[in-house]
Write a protein that holds these residues in place. Sequence first.
Motif, PDB file in Angstrom:
ATOM      1  N   ILE B   3       0.002  78.608  17.545  1.00 37.90           N
ATOM      2  CA  ILE B   3       0.679  79.873  17.872  1.00 37.90           C
ATOM      3  C   ILE B   3       2.019  79.955  17.150  1.00 37.90           C
ATOM      4  O   ILE B   3       2.398  80.979  16.615  1.00 37.90           O
ATOM      5  CB  ILE B   3       0.893  80.004  19.389  1.00 37.90           C
ATOM      6  N   MET B   4       2.723  78.836  17.134  1.00 33.32           N
ATOM      7  CA  MET B   4       4.026  78.807  16.482  1.00 33.32           C
ATOM      8  C   MET B   4       3.875  79.079  14.982  1.00 33.32           C
ATOM      9  O   MET B   4       4.713  79.728  14.369  1.00 33.32           O
ATOM     10  CB  MET B   4       4.687  77.446  16.703  1.00 33.32           C
ATOM     11  N   ALA B   7       3.566  82.655  14.473  1.00 35.70           N
ATOM     12  CA  ALA B   7       4.843  83.330  14.672  1.00 35.70           C
ATOM     13  C   ALA B   7       5.677  83.304  13.404  1.00 35.70           C
ATOM     14  O   ALA B   7       6.454  84.211  13.136  1.00 35.70           O
ATOM     15  CB  ALA B   7       5.592  82.674  15.812  1.00 35.70           C
ATOM     16  N   SER B  10       5.919  86.520  10.480  1.00 29.55           N
ATOM     17  CA  SER B  10       6.432  87.610  11.308  1.00 29.55           C
ATOM     18  C   SER B  10       5.725  88.920  10.983  1.00 29.55           C
ATOM     19  O   SER B  10       5.495  89.254   9.833  1.00 29.55           O
ATOM     20  CB  SER B  10       7.925  87.742  11.070  1.00 29.55           C
ATOM     21  N   GLY B  11       5.384  89.657  12.029  1.00 23.86           N
ATOM     22  CA  GLY B  11       4.810  90.975  11.832  1.00 23.86           C
ATOM     23  C   GLY B  11       3.335  90.979  11.502  1.00 23.86           C
ATOM     24  O   GLY B  11       2.808  91.971  11.022  1.00 23.86           O
ATOM     25  N   THR B  12       2.640  89.886  11.767  1.00 23.85           N
ATOM     26  CA  THR B  12       1.198  89.869  11.517  1.00 23.85           C
ATOM     27  C   THR B  12       0.445  90.058  12.827  1.00 23.85           C
ATOM     28  O   THR B  12       0.984  89.825  13.903  1.00 23.85           O
ATOM     29  CB  THR B  12       0.748  88.530  10.895  1.00 23.85           C
ATOM     30  N   LEU B  14      -2.253  89.146  15.625  1.00 26.51           N
ATOM     31  CA  LEU B  14      -2.749  87.863  16.130  1.00 26.51           C
ATOM     32  C   LEU B  14      -4.274  87.873  16.186  1.00 26.51           C
ATOM     33  O   LEU B  14      -4.862  88.852  16.644  1.00 26.51           O
ATOM     34  CB  LEU B  14      -2.229  87.637  17.553  1.00 26.51           C
ATOM     35  N   ASN B  19      -4.346  85.428  20.627  1.00 22.90           N
ATOM     36  CA  ASN B  19      -3.872  86.463  21.545  1.00 22.90           C
ATOM     37  C   ASN B  19      -4.080  86.008  22.995  1.00 22.90           C
ATOM     38  O   ASN B  19      -3.143  86.024  23.810  1.00 22.90           O
ATOM     39  CB  ASN B  19      -4.646  87.762  21.251  1.00 22.90           C
ATOM     40  N   THR B  22      -1.860  82.901  23.775  1.00 20.90           N
ATOM     41  CA  THR B  22      -0.434  83.215  23.950  1.00 20.90           C
ATOM     42  C   THR B  22      -0.194  83.866  25.308  1.00 20.90           C
ATOM     43  O   THR B  22       0.770  83.532  26.004  1.00 20.90           O
ATOM     44  CB  THR B  22       0.059  84.167  22.834  1.00 20.90           C
ATOM     45  N   ALA B  23      -1.091  84.805  25.679  1.00 17.90           N
ATOM     46  CA  ALA B  23      -0.921  85.505  26.957  1.00 17.90           C
ATOM     47  C   ALA B  23      -1.026  84.516  28.124  1.00 17.90           C
ATOM     48  O   ALA B  23      -0.167  84.515  29.020  1.00 17.90           O
ATOM     49  CB  ALA B  23      -1.961  86.612  27.093  1.00 17.90           C
ATOM     50  N   LEU B  25      -0.742  81.199  28.056  1.00 16.39           N
ATOM     51  CA  LEU B  25       0.319  80.201  27.985  1.00 16.39           C
ATOM     52  C   LEU B  25       1.658  80.789  28.453  1.00 16.39           C
ATOM     53  O   LEU B  25       2.410  80.143  29.198  1.00 16.39           O
ATOM     54  CB  LEU B  25       0.450  79.681  26.545  1.00 16.39           C
ATOM     55  N   GLY B  26       1.923  82.016  28.035  1.00 14.41           N
ATOM     56  CA  GLY B  26       3.173  82.677  28.431  1.00 14.41           C
ATOM     57  C   GLY B  26       3.267  82.819  29.934  1.00 14.41           C
ATOM     58  O   GLY B  26       4.298  82.496  30.546  1.00 14.41           O
TER      59      GLY B  26
END
Lengths: 407, 129
Positions: B3-4, B7, B10-12, B14, B19, B22-23, B25-26
């Motif tokens: 995921i990192m 990141a 930038s601006g790509t 997922l 996706n 990240t959701a 894990l967040g």
Amino acid sequence: MNILDTLKKLLLESGFAGFFQNGGWQNAVMIVIACGLLYLGIKKKFEPLLLVGIAFGCLLVNVSYFLDLTEADALYHPDLWSEFLDANSEYYHSYGHIMAHGGFLDILYIGVKAGIYPSMIFMGVGAMTDFGPLIARPSSLILGAAAQFGVFFAFFGANLIGFTGNQAASIGIIGGADGPTAIYLTTKLAPELLGAIAIAAYSYMALIPMIQPPIMKLLTTKKEREVVMTQARPVTKTEKIIFPIVVTIFCVLLLPSTAPLIGCLMLGNLWRECGVTERLSDTVQNALMNIITVFLGISVGATMAGSRFLTLETIYIVVLGLTAFCFSTVGGLLVAKIMYKVTGGKINPLIGSAGVSAVPMAARVAQIEGQKANPKNFLLMHAMGPNVAGVIGSAIAAGFLLKVFGA
Amino acid sequence: MHIMMNAAVSGTKLPFGDNVLTAVLGYAVVFVGLMMLMTLVYIMGAIFKKLAAREKPISAAPIPKTGKPGGDAPKPEPEGEPARGTAGEIKLYNVSDKEAAMIMAIVASRMGKPLNELRFKSIKEVTDK
């Protein structure tokens, strides 16, 4: 000097002529939208302290910035900020260039871009917030975490629709129901969406009394809503002083990217509670908060130039923002229902809905709905625990997203 | 971490897997973070409760009764009605809910303290006899 030429020049360079040139209709639409937002702020009292400023900032930029007219008189220059964000531009991250060529609103916007205004608003929020109910019932923190469900649900949805990771993170944070956090994260990750996200965040916060009650009634039984909670234990002054220090140390060590938001929130609260900085606490709660609100509102509104705002993305943001809000409420309520079962009916599940930050509006809604079910029910102080936990929760969610997607 | 790495671009957009990850894990990070904070606050509360319990015996020394010699011992107060909306914490003696609310607001205003920081145990109307 030829008078006719002068008059012709005046007319052709006026904003009125701008309406008939490339993209001018977008300015006209945005002026109508700004007037609509002013109506909502003034007449309907939708978060008026910020919405009136945002709406007027929107009005100012759309009467002064036209695509095909000279930009000399514009108060805000989207192109300058595009250069500022373009890694290939010679003016990449050059505040000096903005200061030299920017208008009044460009210069105010530097405070948003640098994350100063949202952090200072957090300082004021901290100084105005009593964390006592949260300290007395620490399990409120679970509800504050649960109510961040909408953030990650909307993030997931935004990615599916086609937004980039950075944009999806900024859209998702609307579900935290925390305006300053939404603005802070968006300026860092997706500044091109700032206007739409700020409007969505503050509009939905104002609409909480309409958005939350149907969900609360749908997910709880009358018996659950009637639960009268026992008074939490009294919290000592020393605990209130230690709390902001402990939270700052813990949260910032856990996620250093939360430092500006959590640090300012807790500093404001420490000033309030320590008892020896009353002057500072008073200033942060009142004078400073008002000054920053003026700057923040008007400069966020300035990002709503017609050519940038009137896009399909804005409609998606409005829809996803509402989804985020609803699912955050659902997350809080469901976990509160679990707590109701686990504690043998001692927790009223309605307080879970207050886990979305929106202090103190969400707690008030829990109080009103609780009293509708049982007139002897006073849930306000019980709901304030999850409510302030939500502020910490949304800051941690923002810190996580910033850590993952920040440059 | 994958995921990192994403990141960094930038601006790509997922990929679906990232996706979801990240959701989840967040949300987990927020939950775990706040649960750890909750534990800290519980520990803090327990320490303060213990400290308060140590101080209690000193402040809770028995107060000698001051009844007249040979006279009747003072009668215990009749049980008051619990005030509505206070979870039965405040006892009201010949005072209506409305008056009680007014009194609490006045006391808070005079003391310059928010109402939620004050704890009222009972409100009693004192009449001249």
